[in-house]
Design a protein around this motif. Structure first.
Motif, PDB file in Angstrom:
ATOM      1  N   ALA A   1       0.902  -1.144  -0.016  1.00 42.03           N
ATOM      2  CA  ALA A   1       0.059  -0.020   0.005  1.00 42.03           C
ATOM      3  C   ALA A   1       0.821   1.090  -0.041  1.00 42.03           C
ATOM      4  O   ALA A   1       2.070   1.185  -0.148  1.00 42.03           O
ATOM      5  CB  ALA A   1      -0.765   0.184   0.967  1.00 42.03           C
ATOM      6  N   ARG A   2       0.297   2.445   0.173  1.00 38.77           N
ATOM      7  CA  ARG A   2       1.066   3.636   0.174  1.00 38.77           C
ATOM      8  C   ARG A   2       0.410   4.648   1.038  1.00 38.77           C
ATOM      9  O   ARG A   2      -0.684   4.824   1.178  1.00 38.77           O
ATOM     10  CB  ARG A   2       1.306   4.056  -1.472  1.00 38.77           C
ATOM     11  CG  ARG A   2      -0.108   4.587  -2.041  1.00 38.77           C
ATOM     12  CD  ARG A   2       0.134   4.584  -3.462  1.00 38.77           C
ATOM     13  NE  ARG A   2      -1.228   5.282  -4.436  1.00 38.77           N
ATOM     14  CZ  ARG A   2      -2.226   4.546  -4.341  1.00 38.77           C
ATOM     15  NH1 ARG A   2      -2.264   3.013  -4.150  1.00 38.77           N
ATOM     16  NH2 ARG A   2      -3.300   5.157  -5.106  1.00 38.77           N
TER      17      ARG A   2
ATOM     18  N   THR B   1      -0.094   8.960   0.520  1.00 39.94           N
ATOM     19  CA  THR B   1      -0.308   9.979  -0.554  1.00 39.94           C
ATOM     20  C   THR B   1       0.005  11.366  -0.018  1.00 39.94           C
ATOM     21  O   THR B   1      -0.047  12.287  -0.955  1.00 39.94           O
ATOM     22  CB  THR B   1      -1.710  10.002  -1.154  1.00 39.94           C
ATOM     23  OG1 THR B   1      -2.570  10.289  -0.235  1.00 39.94           O
ATOM     24  CG2 THR B   1      -2.100   8.540  -1.801  1.00 39.94           C
TER      25      THR B   1
ATOM     26  N   SER C   1      -3.983   9.312   4.920  1.00 40.93           N
ATOM     27  CA  SER C   1      -3.714   9.491   3.323  1.00 40.93           C
ATOM     28  C   SER C   1      -3.338   8.026   2.707  1.00 40.93           C
ATOM     29  O   SER C   1      -3.081   7.878   1.795  1.00 40.93           O
ATOM     30  CB  SER C   1      -2.663  10.334   3.263  1.00 40.93           C
ATOM     31  OG  SER C   1      -1.272   9.943   3.363  1.00 40.93           O
TER      32      SER C   1
ATOM     33  N   ARG D   1      -3.600   4.570   1.175  1.00 36.89           N
ATOM     34  CA  ARG D   1      -4.427   3.865  -0.001  1.00 36.89           C
ATOM     35  C   ARG D   1      -4.044   2.370  -0.170  1.00 36.89           C
ATOM     36  O   ARG D   1      -2.776   2.088  -0.670  1.00 36.89           O
ATOM     37  CB  ARG D   1      -4.124   4.979  -1.329  1.00 36.89           C
ATOM     38  CG  ARG D   1      -4.387   6.226  -1.350  1.00 36.89           C
ATOM     39  CD  ARG D   1      -6.201   6.503  -1.171  1.00 36.89           C
ATOM     40  NE  ARG D   1      -6.276   7.789  -0.988  1.00 36.89           N
ATOM     41  CZ  ARG D   1      -6.571   8.669   0.192  1.00 36.89           C
ATOM     42  NH1 ARG D   1      -6.265   7.942   1.159  1.00 36.89           N
ATOM     43  NH2 ARG D   1      -6.707   9.768   0.292  1.00 36.89           N
ATOM     44  N   THR D   2      -4.815   1.882  -0.096  1.00 40.45           N
ATOM     45  CA  THR D   2      -4.803   0.336  -0.115  1.00 40.45           C
ATOM     46  C   THR D   2      -5.182  -0.335  -1.445  1.00 40.45           C
ATOM     47  O   THR D   2      -5.005  -1.363  -1.865  1.00 40.45           O
ATOM     48  CB  THR D   2      -5.330  -0.644   1.073  1.00 40.45           C
ATOM     49  OG1 THR D   2      -6.833  -0.326   1.009  1.00 40.45           O
ATOM     50  CG2 THR D   2      -4.912   0.043   2.284  1.00 40.45           C
ATOM     51  N   ASP D   3      -5.974   0.551  -2.187  1.00 43.03           N
ATOM     52  CA  ASP D   3      -6.657   0.041  -3.560  1.00 43.03           C
ATOM     53  C   ASP D   3      -7.612  -1.119  -3.145  1.00 43.03           C
ATOM     54  O   ASP D   3      -7.899  -1.950  -3.801  1.00 43.03           O
ATOM     55  CB  ASP D   3      -5.653  -0.447  -4.532  1.00 43.03           C
ATOM     56  CG  ASP D   3      -5.001   0.907  -4.839  1.00 43.03           C
ATOM     57  OD1 ASP D   3      -5.670   1.990  -5.139  1.00 43.03           O
ATOM     58  OD2 ASP D   3      -3.633   0.849  -5.324  1.00 43.03           O
TER      59      ASP D   3
ATOM     60  N   ASP E   1     -14.623   0.572   4.297  1.00 38.51           N
ATOM     61  CA  ASP E   1     -13.523   1.664   3.917  1.00 38.51           C
ATOM     62  C   ASP E   1     -12.312   1.186   4.651  1.00 38.51           C
ATOM     63  O   ASP E   1     -11.985   1.854   5.712  1.00 38.51           O
ATOM     64  CB  ASP E   1     -14.029   2.885   4.593  1.00 38.51           C
ATOM     65  CG  ASP E   1     -13.239   4.195   4.111  1.00 38.51           C
ATOM     66  OD1 ASP E   1     -12.092   3.948   3.736  1.00 38.51           O
ATOM     67  OD2 ASP E   1     -13.769   5.356   4.449  1.00 38.51           O
TER      68      ASP E   1
ATOM     69  N   ASP F   1      -9.480   1.740   4.024  1.00 40.31           N
ATOM     70  CA  ASP F   1      -8.224   2.760   4.134  1.00 40.31           C
ATOM     71  C   ASP F   1      -8.554   3.467   5.436  1.00 40.31           C
ATOM     72  O   ASP F   1      -7.619   3.729   6.082  1.00 40.31           O
ATOM     73  CB  ASP F   1      -8.265   3.826   3.065  1.00 40.31           C
ATOM     74  CG  ASP F   1      -7.931   3.142   1.583  1.00 40.31           C
ATOM     75  OD1 ASP F   1      -7.111   2.211   1.506  1.00 40.31           O
ATOM     76  OD2 ASP F   1      -7.950   4.005   0.718  1.00 40.31           O
TER      77      ASP F   1
END
Length: 205
Positions: free
Chosen positions: A54-55, A57, A83, A85-87, A95, A97
């Motif tokens: 993940a990331r 942002t 922020s 983001r796991t997609d 939800d 994220d």
């Protein structure tokens, strides 16, 4: 054909200008993240089958750059845990994220920071940055392995100095009290960071 011949000198001139900008290094001073040319990805072992990735942002890094003596530079980083983001493919159901970024079991919506304490130059373009990493309200040492990718006194498209770095790191998340589902979910979290930086007073607006 005449158009091509007429265009060629202009193209050569543009290439010459870009090359000159690339060979002049960026000056020292205060720099910050260019968010459109930066990324912060992290991953860990998931059930021994793959690495879950993940990331973040929203990452704001601030660098006091000393090109003549890089080891005297200083770095501070602030990350918004919300922020993440796991997609996750079914956001209408969960939800995910918000859960990872906000729930007490995970990052608890608390600021994530990294403050450098010592920088070691290990090669012509490599070094380590040792500092203090804080998340979930706990602070412990962490180290980044950094590659200096180069710099420009004037970026040919943005018209300002830019500096580029790649970095990797790893921590044991359990040291920060994030011990959910270990060992099914790996304790070791690895980071992969790419960033370009611009002068701290540059406006992206």
């Amino acid at each position: 054909m005449l158009r091509i011949i007429a265009f060629a000198p202009a193209l050569a001139l543009s290439a010459t200008i870009a090359l000159a900008a690339a060979t002049d290094p960026a000056p020292g001073g205060a720099y910050k993240t260019d968010p459109s040319h930066s990324s912060f990805n992290w991953s860990f072992n998931h059930s021994g089958l793959s690495r879950y990735t993940a990331r973040f942002t929203k990452v704001d890094a601030r660098l006091d750059w000393k090109p003549e003596k890089p080891e005297t530079s200083t770095l501070s980083v602030t990350i918004d845990p919300l922020s993440i983001r796991t997609d996750y493919p079914w956001p209408q159901k969960v939800d995910f994220d918000a859960e990872i970024g906000g729930e007490e079991t995970f990052l608890a919506a608390k600021p994530i920071t990294f403050i450098s304490k010592t920088i070691h130059v290990t090669g012509a373009k490599t070094g380590t940055v040792e500092g203090l990493l804080t998340f979930r309200g706990e602070t412990h040492p962490a180290t980044l392995d950094v590659t200096f990718n180069g710099s420009m006194a004037e970026h040919p498209m943005m018209g300002v100095p830019k500096i580029g770095f790649s970095a990797t790191g790893r921590i044991h998340r359990s040291e920060w009290g994030l011990d959910f589902a270990i060992p099914e979910l790996g304790d070791v979290v690895t980071f992969a960071i790419e960033t370009q930086m611009v002068p701290a007073d540059y406006s992206f607006q």
